[in-house]
Design a protein around this motif. Sequence first.
Motif, PDB file in Angstrom:
ATOM      1  N   SER A 268       0.833  -1.211   0.000  1.00  0.00           N
ATOM      2  CA  SER A 268       0.000   0.000   0.000  1.00  0.00           C
ATOM      3  C   SER A 268       0.861   1.252   0.000  1.00  0.00           C
ATOM      4  O   SER A 268       0.538   2.241  -0.672  1.00  0.00           O
ATOM      5  N   ASP A 271       2.218   1.716  -3.559  1.00  0.00           N
ATOM      6  CA  ASP A 271       1.164   2.147  -4.481  1.00  0.00           C
ATOM      7  C   ASP A 271       0.776   3.601  -4.265  1.00  0.00           C
ATOM      8  O   ASP A 271       0.379   4.294  -5.205  1.00  0.00           O
ATOM      9  N   SER A 272       0.895   4.087  -3.032  1.00  0.00           N
ATOM     10  CA  SER A 272       0.511   5.468  -2.747  1.00  0.00           C
ATOM     11  C   SER A 272       1.504   6.474  -3.305  1.00  0.00           C
ATOM     12  O   SER A 272       1.195   7.667  -3.393  1.00  0.00           O
ATOM     13  N   LYS A 276      -1.708   5.754 -10.674  1.00  0.00           N
ATOM     14  CA  LYS A 276      -2.561   4.611 -10.981  1.00  0.00           C
ATOM     15  C   LYS A 276      -2.545   4.384 -12.495  1.00  0.00           C
ATOM     16  O   LYS A 276      -2.908   5.260 -13.269  1.00  0.00           O
ATOM     17  N   SER A 278      -3.055   1.301 -15.816  1.00  0.00           N
ATOM     18  CA  SER A 278      -3.872   0.145 -16.190  1.00  0.00           C
ATOM     19  C   SER A 278      -3.034  -1.064 -16.570  1.00  0.00           C
ATOM     20  O   SER A 278      -3.533  -1.966 -17.247  1.00  0.00           O
ATOM     21  N   ASP A 284       4.970  -4.794  -9.042  1.00  0.00           N
ATOM     22  CA  ASP A 284       3.782  -5.617  -8.821  1.00  0.00           C
ATOM     23  C   ASP A 284       4.118  -7.114  -8.907  1.00  0.00           C
ATOM     24  O   ASP A 284       3.637  -7.918  -8.103  1.00  0.00           O
TER      25      ASP A 284
END
Length: 362
Positions: A268, A271-272, A276, A278, A284
């Motif tokens: 988390s 990711d922050s 974002k 696709s 990842d």
Amino acid sequence: MAGCEKLAGAFNLSIRGYDPGVTPIVAEYIKKPGKIAPPQEVALSLYIQHISKLSEMEMEITISFYLRLQWLDRRLKSKTNRPIRVPKGVLHCLWLPDIYFMEAKSTGEPEASVFHVDPDGKIIWSRLISLATRYENDLHVFPFDTLSTRVQLESYSYGNNTLTFKWLGYMYSPSLSSIDFKAHSAIHGISMKDYSRMSIDPEDSLFQIAWLELKLRRSPLIALISIYIPALMIVMASWLAFLLPDSETAAKLGIGITSLLSLITLTSYADSKLPKVSYFRGHDLFFGFSFAMMFSSCVVHVRRKFTILPRSSMLDQSKVSEMNCKLRIRSFSTVSVFVFSLLVFNIVYWPVVISMSQYASD
């Protein structure tokens, strides 16, 4: 126009009969009937001063640079032996190239502006501009990705047959080679590439575009320290459960679940700090493999819980010692499989990511 003449005259600048709506080259050819005026040439040069902001979540970069424009306007010839500095209030009386920045999110008012006119009519117009624009980068190869953005200039009303651009060159401040941003946005190198000096397509575009591409490389060290190394330590910490006796299933699962929650928290956090997108980013796959490793270790602990073993009271001492030895060997072999899997994954993962980043940056 009389007001402009009076205002310019105060600075030893004669603009009697000057038409600011006509380009300098056209004004010259008006006196030559039968001849067609070529496009007005405007020379460009850039000096990148600093990068004041880089927002990874919004994929936006703010660049401060000096833009210098040069052109020749013989209507402004003077008898002085030194350049004339024209104040900002007189500029609306003169012809200026109406240049704007394409694909810019915002362009601040010039923080400083200098307008010089040489005795022969050569004009040098320098401005300090702060430009916020969008950048692109391929997070498939994070943390070895390269940020790429363009400074694109175009005339708003003059087409290819009226105004053309010419690159004189570009420079950047040496301080840009050691920029440090928050989180894992450090830049350890900067390289700027001028593609063909101009981007012109007369068939598809009526207006000439001059653009310069700015490339920044991410420093992978901060991402390794803040993301990848902690993830590896969490995975290896989960293997401590194999040192406990098989009867301590609750303690083993406690270590496994705590490690999973720690890795979720780290994911988390990573990711922050990134936009974002696709598609799968470079980290990842790394986190996915780490989750698979810890989930597999929890499955092994549960499986051993339901393994039916004979009671030690039904066996003699030699059998008990032999069984404990086999259990230790089995635990060691299980840990060896996990260590070997993690080692093979890293041997394959890092060279592939690095090679992909080199291909993407070309």
